[in-house]
Enzyme design. Sequence first.
Site, mmCIF file in Angstrom:
data_model
loop_
_atom_site.group_PDB
_atom_site.id
_atom_site.type_symbol
_atom_site.label_atom_id
_atom_site.label_comp_id
_atom_site.label_asym_id
_atom_site.label_seq_id
_atom_site.Cartn_x
_atom_site.Cartn_y
_atom_site.Cartn_z
ATOM 1 N N GLU A 56 0.820 -1.266 0.003
ATOM 2 C CA GLU A 56 0.058 0.092 -0.056
ATOM 3 C C GLU A 56 0.982 1.327 -0.064
ATOM 4 O OE1 GLU A 56 -3.923 1.701 2.612
ATOM 5 O OE2 GLU A 56 -2.691 -0.168 3.184
ATOM 6 N N SER A 59 -2.027 7.060 8.284
ATOM 7 C CA SER A 59 -0.608 6.747 8.131
ATOM 8 C C SER A 59 0.259 8.004 7.879
ATOM 9 C CB SER A 59 -0.409 5.402 7.053
ATOM 10 O OG SER A 59 -0.839 4.544 7.584
#
Length: 570
Positions: free
Chosen positions: A338, A395
């Site tokens: 990702e 994140s």
Amino acid sequence: MRRLGPFHPRVHWAAPPSLSSGLHRLLFLRGTRIPSSTTLSPPRHDSLSLDGGTVNPPRVREPTGREAFGPSPASSDWLPARWRNGRGGRPRARLCSGWTAAEEARRNPTLGGLLGRQRLLLRMGGGRLGAPMERHGRASATSVSSAGEQAAGDPEGRRQEPLRRRASSASVPAVGASAEGTRRDRLGSYSGPTSVSRQRVESLRKKRPLFPWFGLDIGGTLVKLVYFEPKDITAEEEEEEVESLKSIRKYLTSNVAYGSTGIRDVHLELKDLTLCGRKGNLHFIRFPTHDMPAFIQMGRDKNFSSLHTVFCATGGGAYKFEQDFLTIGDLQLCKLDELDCLIKGILYIDSVGFNGRSQCYYFENPADSEKCQKLPFDLKNPYPLLLVNIGSGVSILAVYSKDNYKRVTGTSLGGGTFFGLCCLLTGCTTFEEALEMASRGDSTKVDKLVRDIYGGDYERFGLPGWAVASSFGNMMSKEKREAVSKEDLARATLITITNNIGSIARMCALNENINQVVFVGNFLRINTIAMRLLAYALDYWSKGQLKALFSEHEGYFGAVGALLELLKIP
């Protein structure tokens, strides 16, 4: 008959009179001296067949007197299956009793060299064994087609394919052959500029994956899909294009909505983009993750699997739905990291721009609604940067170069938290509805501010009176709970999530000594309130040292990175 010296000491040769000239010619080309007294006798039943001519194979005298290659052509069952049936496909040369020329070539190196020379002559247009070669490198159409059939049916023929194409460039088409047939038979044999161009096109086709080109980012809340629509399709490609591929392209590009939840963001479309040597448009599509089974079923209905399509996918859903793709849609997923895709996507999209405009931007005077401006920002020196990806969760990455980055930290309080709490507190059903309600609310009725505690600013620590001291702090009071509206609750929820993200991002930027902070993710889609709040908070608390940057394609970078991985574009 006399024994031929260069051959195996136990081998005799014989050939029919009609082929004696051809055999002598081959032996002469090989440099074999043939005594004048050598006898060429008629063929026996166990003869070697070379595309129309026959030559008796070597005969080995066994102690029992039995013929080496079997008793008769009608009784060869005693031979191993791999010798009876050849090596798969139509062998180039075969003994009538079941032996292939390749097998005999191993037993007899001299015969192997002779057969190899015959194959070379056939490929150079020299006709069949015993047929005179035409002058100036010309061959009969029958010889050329025969060599082509051999190449198609024999693994050895495939290995020698480049030699065949180079040699066939000197051949002349048979009389009456069509121009199209000649072009196909001699593909790659032209010596002019057209040949070079055609070879380059064929080389690119081999390096490129087959259409359609997709990139998938399957998140916890939304699925982001990017689709490349080629606009330079030639007439020949359009004629060869299968119906399922046409149906997919038409369905994706002619619609703005797909069912009740799928949306194509038309305003984000990148036009006249060049990808892997092809020109076209890049489309951006999103739909809720809970509709993924319907998407897989659509792929099955539109026969995606017949196109040999590989879906490059990233995000947690690439693992969660992998088995569904395989069992329902008969599709293979290539799962990608990702964060790798995120970095690749943002750097690539920033490099190509946004249809002549800047991809990156920032807000001037974010706290003032009247003076606030959205201005372009040139991210020509992107490193180092702090990348804050706000999806369902958050994140935070510190990026020092294209291949040097790390995940600093994150938080579970992200876009999914905002939407989930709004659904509980307000009864909304969509993200857009939650944002619309938040735009009309007043969070100060829900949150407890510094001034609610100190009666004004807390000057000793530099805290202004408007700063939030406790999110949802006023909801402890029954009277205030009864006074707030759903819009107020939605606004307070948005402020709570945004303040938390901004605070963590600021601390990470200070620790990593990074001044550029880029916020991306679908939480920011049509979310001007959150973007302005982040911009103001970073500027205020850093005293102007930190700049909050945003991007037009905020939620699609992971999907773009997956597409680039499919095309292997760095």
